[in-house]
Design a protein around this motif. Structure first.
Motif, PDB file in Angstrom:
ATOM      1  N   MET A   1      52.443  48.409  30.961  1.00 14.78           N
ATOM      2  CA  MET A   1      52.120  49.348  32.036  1.00 14.78           C
ATOM      3  C   MET A   1      52.443  50.776  31.574  1.00 14.78           C
ATOM      4  O   MET A   1      53.498  51.022  30.988  1.00 14.78           O
ATOM      5  CB  MET A   1      52.940  49.023  33.287  1.00 14.78           C
ATOM      6  N   SER A   2      51.537  51.695  31.861  1.00 11.21           N
ATOM      7  CA  SER A   2      51.775  53.064  31.414  1.00 11.21           C
ATOM      8  C   SER A   2      52.403  53.933  32.488  1.00 11.21           C
ATOM      9  O   SER A   2      52.992  54.962  32.188  1.00 11.21           O
ATOM     10  CB  SER A   2      50.435  53.690  30.960  1.00 11.21           C
ATOM     11  N   ASN A   3      52.287  53.547  33.754  1.00  6.99           N
ATOM     12  CA  ASN A   3      52.922  54.314  34.827  1.00  6.99           C
ATOM     13  C   ASN A   3      53.161  53.419  36.027  1.00  6.99           C
ATOM     14  O   ASN A   3      52.675  52.302  36.104  1.00  6.99           O
ATOM     15  CB  ASN A   3      52.067  55.534  35.212  1.00  6.99           C
ATOM     16  N   GLY A   4      53.939  53.957  36.992  1.00  6.96           N
ATOM     17  CA  GLY A   4      54.316  53.172  38.157  1.00  6.96           C
ATOM     18  C   GLY A   4      53.143  52.739  39.012  1.00  6.96           C
ATOM     19  O   GLY A   4      53.152  51.650  39.590  1.00  6.96           O
ATOM     20  N   LYS A   5      52.118  53.579  39.117  1.00  3.14           N
ATOM     21  CA  LYS A   5      50.962  53.246  39.942  1.00  3.14           C
ATOM     22  C   LYS A   5      50.221  52.027  39.403  1.00  3.14           C
ATOM     23  O   LYS A   5      49.713  51.212  40.167  1.00  3.14           O
ATOM     24  CB  LYS A   5      50.010  54.446  40.031  1.00  3.14           C
ATOM     25  N   GLU A   6      50.143  51.908  38.094  1.00  2.00           N
ATOM     26  CA  GLU A   6      49.487  50.741  37.510  1.00  2.00           C
ATOM     27  C   GLU A   6      50.264  49.470  37.818  1.00  2.00           C
ATOM     28  O   GLU A   6      49.676  48.420  38.089  1.00  2.00           O
ATOM     29  CB  GLU A   6      49.332  50.908  35.990  1.00  2.00           C
ATOM     30  N   LEU A   7      51.588  49.564  37.772  1.00  2.00           N
ATOM     31  CA  LEU A   7      52.405  48.399  38.103  1.00  2.00           C
ATOM     32  C   LEU A   7      52.211  48.009  39.561  1.00  2.00           C
ATOM     33  O   LEU A   7      52.082  46.825  39.891  1.00  2.00           O
ATOM     34  CB  LEU A   7      53.886  48.692  37.829  1.00  2.00           C
ATOM     35  N   GLU A   8      52.183  48.991  40.455  1.00  2.00           N
ATOM     36  CA  GLU A   8      51.972  48.717  41.878  1.00  2.00           C
ATOM     37  C   GLU A   8      50.631  48.020  42.103  1.00  2.00           C
ATOM     38  O   GLU A   8      50.537  47.062  42.879  1.00  2.00           O
ATOM     39  CB  GLU A   8      52.029  50.013  42.677  1.00  2.00           C
ATOM     40  N   GLU A   9      49.589  48.496  41.435  1.00  2.00           N
ATOM     41  CA  GLU A   9      48.272  47.899  41.599  1.00  2.00           C
ATOM     42  C   GLU A   9      48.245  46.471  41.055  1.00  2.00           C
ATOM     43  O   GLU A   9      47.639  45.575  41.650  1.00  2.00           O
ATOM     44  CB  GLU A   9      47.216  48.748  40.884  1.00  2.00           C
ATOM     45  N   TYR A  10      48.933  46.282  39.932  1.00  2.00           N
ATOM     46  CA  TYR A  10      49.017  44.948  39.331  1.00  2.00           C
ATOM     47  C   TYR A  10      49.734  43.973  40.270  1.00  2.00           C
ATOM     48  O   TYR A  10      49.282  42.847  40.482  1.00  2.00           O
ATOM     49  CB  TYR A  10      49.750  45.041  37.996  1.00  2.00           C
ATOM     50  N   VAL A  11      50.840  44.414  40.844  1.00  2.00           N
ATOM     51  CA  VAL A  11      51.602  43.575  41.765  1.00  2.00           C
ATOM     52  C   VAL A  11      50.785  43.289  43.022  1.00  2.00           C
ATOM     53  O   VAL A  11      50.731  42.149  43.507  1.00  2.00           O
ATOM     54  CB  VAL A  11      52.945  44.233  42.127  1.00  2.00           C
ATOM     55  N   ARG A  12      50.141  44.320  43.549  1.00  5.05           N
ATOM     56  CA  ARG A  12      49.323  44.128  44.757  1.00  5.05           C
ATOM     57  C   ARG A  12      48.213  43.112  44.509  1.00  5.05           C
ATOM     58  O   ARG A  12      47.992  42.200  45.317  1.00  5.05           O
ATOM     59  CB  ARG A  12      48.704  45.452  45.206  1.00  5.05           C
ATOM     60  N   ASN A  13      47.498  43.255  43.403  1.00  2.29           N
ATOM     61  CA  ASN A  13      46.398  42.343  43.102  1.00  2.29           C
ATOM     62  C   ASN A  13      46.895  40.912  42.908  1.00  2.29           C
ATOM     63  O   ASN A  13      46.243  39.949  43.343  1.00  2.29           O
ATOM     64  CB  ASN A  13      45.659  42.806  41.843  1.00  2.29           C
ATOM     65  N   THR A  14      48.050  40.776  42.244  1.00  2.00           N
ATOM     66  CA  THR A  14      48.605  39.434  42.011  1.00  2.00           C
ATOM     67  C   THR A  14      48.968  38.761  43.324  1.00  2.00           C
ATOM     68  O   THR A  14      48.627  37.592  43.568  1.00  2.00           O
ATOM     69  CB  THR A  14      49.841  39.502  41.101  1.00  2.00           C
ATOM     70  N   TYR A  15      49.652  39.484  44.209  1.00  2.60           N
ATOM     71  CA  TYR A  15      50.045  38.905  45.496  1.00  2.60           C
ATOM     72  C   TYR A  15      48.833  38.666  46.391  1.00  2.60           C
ATOM     73  O   TYR A  15      48.807  37.692  47.155  1.00  2.60           O
ATOM     74  CB  TYR A  15      51.065  39.803  46.197  1.00  2.60           C
ATOM     75  N   GLN A  16      47.845  39.545  46.322  1.00  2.00           N
ATOM     76  CA  GLN A  16      46.625  39.337  47.095  1.00  2.00           C
ATOM     77  C   GLN A  16      45.966  38.019  46.691  1.00  2.00           C
ATOM     78  O   GLN A  16      45.494  37.254  47.534  1.00  2.00           O
ATOM     79  CB  GLN A  16      45.644  40.496  46.851  1.00  2.00           C
ATOM     80  N   PHE A  17      45.964  37.743  45.401  1.00  2.00           N
ATOM     81  CA  PHE A  17      45.392  36.502  44.888  1.00  2.00           C
ATOM     82  C   PHE A  17      46.221  35.298  45.321  1.00  2.00           C
ATOM     83  O   PHE A  17      45.703  34.301  45.817  1.00  2.00           O
ATOM     84  CB  PHE A  17      45.331  36.577  43.355  1.00  2.00           C
ATOM     85  N   LEU A  18      47.541  35.397  45.133  1.00  2.00           N
ATOM     86  CA  LEU A  18      48.433  34.275  45.444  1.00  2.00           C
ATOM     87  C   LEU A  18      48.401  33.896  46.924  1.00  2.00           C
ATOM     88  O   LEU A  18      48.437  32.717  47.275  1.00  2.00           O
ATOM     89  CB  LEU A  18      49.866  34.624  45.040  1.00  2.00           C
ATOM     90  N   LEU A  19      48.365  34.910  47.775  1.00  2.00           N
ATOM     91  CA  LEU A  19      48.469  34.667  49.216  1.00  2.00           C
ATOM     92  C   LEU A  19      47.142  34.263  49.858  1.00  2.00           C
ATOM     93  O   LEU A  19      47.101  33.965  51.044  1.00  2.00           O
ATOM     94  CB  LEU A  19      49.014  35.919  49.915  1.00  2.00           C
ATOM     95  N   ASN A  20      46.074  34.280  49.077  1.00  2.00           N
ATOM     96  CA  ASN A  20      44.762  33.925  49.615  1.00  2.00           C
ATOM     97  C   ASN A  20      44.116  32.802  48.819  1.00  2.00           C
ATOM     98  O   ASN A  20      42.909  32.781  48.617  1.00  2.00           O
ATOM     99  CB  ASN A  20      43.854  35.160  49.646  1.00  2.00           C
ATOM    100  N   MET A  21      44.955  31.860  48.368  1.00  2.97           N
ATOM    101  CA  MET A  21      44.463  30.736  47.589  1.00  2.97           C
ATOM    102  C   MET A  21      43.430  29.918  48.356  1.00  2.97           C
ATOM    103  O   MET A  21      42.531  29.321  47.779  1.00  2.97           O
ATOM    104  CB  MET A  21      45.622  29.830  47.179  1.00  2.97           C
ATOM    105  N   LYS A  22      43.584  29.864  49.673  1.00  3.05           N
ATOM    106  CA  LYS A  22      42.683  29.052  50.497  1.00  3.05           C
ATOM    107  C   LYS A  22      41.903  29.929  51.474  1.00  3.05           C
ATOM    108  O   LYS A  22      41.577  29.521  52.579  1.00  3.05           O
ATOM    109  CB  LYS A  22      43.484  27.986  51.248  1.00  3.05           C
ATOM    110  N   ASP A  23      41.645  31.165  51.045  1.00  3.25           N
ATOM    111  CA  ASP A  23      40.884  32.113  51.872  1.00  3.25           C
ATOM    112  C   ASP A  23      41.554  32.375  53.215  1.00  3.25           C
ATOM    113  O   ASP A  23      40.924  32.393  54.260  1.00  3.25           O
ATOM    114  CB  ASP A  23      39.457  31.604  52.098  1.00  3.25           C
ATOM    115  N   GLU A  24      42.903  32.560  53.173  1.00  2.00           N
ATOM    116  CA  GLU A  24      43.645  32.799  54.413  1.00  2.00           C
ATOM    117  C   GLU A  24      43.348  34.159  55.038  1.00  2.00           C
ATOM    118  O   GLU A  24      43.625  34.385  56.203  1.00  2.00           O
ATOM    119  CB  GLU A  24      45.156  32.691  54.143  1.00  2.00           C
ATOM    120  N   GLY A  25      42.810  35.089  54.260  1.00  2.00           N
ATOM    121  CA  GLY A  25      42.460  36.401  54.793  1.00  2.00           C
ATOM    122  C   GLY A  25      43.634  37.357  54.927  1.00  2.00           C
ATOM    123  O   GLY A  25      43.550  38.350  55.655  1.00  2.00           O
ATOM    124  N   LEU A  26      44.743  37.091  54.228  1.00  2.00           N
ATOM    125  CA  LEU A  26      45.901  37.982  54.289  1.00  2.00           C
ATOM    126  C   LEU A  26      45.637  39.244  53.467  1.00  2.00           C
ATOM    127  O   LEU A  26      45.081  39.189  52.374  1.00  2.00           O
ATOM    128  CB  LEU A  26      47.150  37.281  53.762  1.00  2.00           C
TER     129      LEU A  26
END
Length: 263
Positions: A1-26
Motif C-alpha cells: 500500500m502506498s498511502n492510507g486511502k488505498e488501505l481504506e479502500e482495500y479494507v472496504r472492498n474486502t469487507y463488502q465482499f465478505l459480508l455479501n457472500m449470499k447477496d445480503e445487500g449490506l
C-alpha cells in the motif's frame, strides 16, 4: 500500500465482499462521520452495520498504513473515539503490525486487531463466494426446490445427481424434502456419496447459471412431482423445464443470459 486511502479502500472492498457472500445487500462505507455523545464528529475509516438477534450492530474499522508497528497511543485514541460514539464495536487493520503495548490496550477495550495478512486474498474470497453461494449445506431451506448432490467427506462437491431417461440426462428437482428422500431411497443411493440439499434463492440462481454449461452436455432440469399421500408404486411424474422458465416462474428475478459467440 502506498498511502492510507488505498488501505481504506482495500479494507472496504474486502469487507463488502465478505459480508455479501449470499447477496445480503449490506453496505460497507468509507470515511463515515458519526456524532459522539459529547457532540464531537468522529471520522471512521470503514463502517458497516448489520442486524442480528433483532438488534442493529455497528462496527467501526480504523486503518493504519504506517511504515512501523502501531503504538498504544493510536489504539487508545481509537478506543476513546468508540467510547464517545457508544454502542459500536471496533476493529483496527495495520499494514505493519502492533507494538506489545498496543495489543494490551486493544485487549482491555475489546478492540479486534488485524493486519493485512489476516485479510483473505482475492482468490480466497472467490473460493469462499463459490462455496457460500453455489454449494448449499444441510442448513439451507428450499426456495422452492430440493435436489440431490454428490458428497465427499460430508461436504457437497458441486455435482448434482442425474438420471438418464430415453437417452436424455436430467437433474431431478423436488418441491418436498420428503419426496426427495423417497426418490433417494427408491434409487438406492449411498448416503456417504449423495445427500439431499435445499436450494435457497441465491443457490437456485447459481444453479440456473450452471445450466448454461450443462446444456452443452445435454443435461436438463426435471421437476419431479408425486401426489400428496401417494403410496402406490406408480413413481414420480417428471416435467422437463429449462433455465428461462426456472428464472421466470421460480427464481422470479433477473438472471444474466448466457454469452453467445457472435456470428
Amino acid at each position: 500500500m502506498s498511502n492510507g486511502k488505498e488501505l481504506e479502500e482495500y479494507v472496504r472492498n474486502t469487507y463488502q465482499f465478505l459480508l455479501n457472500m449470499k447477496d445480503e445487500g449490506l453496505n460497507v462505507e468509507k470515511d463515515k462521520k458519526l456524532v459522539g455523545k459529547s457532540g464531537a464528529v468522529h471520522q471512521i475509516d470503514v463502517y458497516y452495520e448489520f442486524v442480528f438477534g433483532n438488534r442493529i450492530h455497528h462496527v467501526a474499522i480504523e486503518c493504519k498504513d504506517y511504515s512501523s508497528a502501531v503504538d498504544k497511543g493510536r489504539v487508545q485514541e481509537f478506543a476513546l473515539k468508540l467510547q464517545d460514539i457508544g454502542n459500536i464495536s471496533g476493529e483496527m487493520v495495520s499494514a505493519n503490525g502492533y507494538q506489545s503495548g498496543a495489543k494490551k490496550i486493544a485487549e482491555h477495550y475489546d478492540i479486534n486487531l488485524k493486519t493485512i495478512n489476516d485479510l483473505p486474498t482475492m482468490p480466497h474470497l472467490l473460493g469462499m463466494r463459490l462455496s457460500s453461494v453455489a454449494l448449499p449445506d444441510e442448513s439451507y431451506k428450499a426456495e422452492p426446490f430440493w435436489t440431490i448432490m454428490e458428497l465427499r467427506n460430508d461436504k457437497v462437491t458441486g455435482s448434482y445427481f442425474g438420471h438418464t431417461q430415453d437417452g436424455r440426462k436430467f437433474i431431478p428437482l423436488f418441491f418436498s424434502k420428503y419426496h426427495a428422500l423417497m426418490y433417494f431411497q427408491e434409487s438406492n443411493l449411498d448416503t456417504k456419496s449423495w445427500g439431499i440439499r435445499g436450494l435457497p434463492r441465491h443457490a437456485l440462481r447459481a444453479f440456473i447459471l450452471m445450466l448454461d454449461l450443462l446444456k452443452r452436455q445435454s443435461v436438463e432440469p426435471m421437476i419431479m412431482f408425486r401426489p400428496p399421500g401417494d403410496t402406490s408404486n406408480s413413481g414420480f411424474a417428471g416435467f422437463v423445464t429449462d433455465r428461462k422458465l426456472l428464472a421466470k416462474e421460480y427464481y422470479c428475478g433477473e438472471v444474466p443470459e448466457p454469452v453467445t459467440d457472435s456470428v
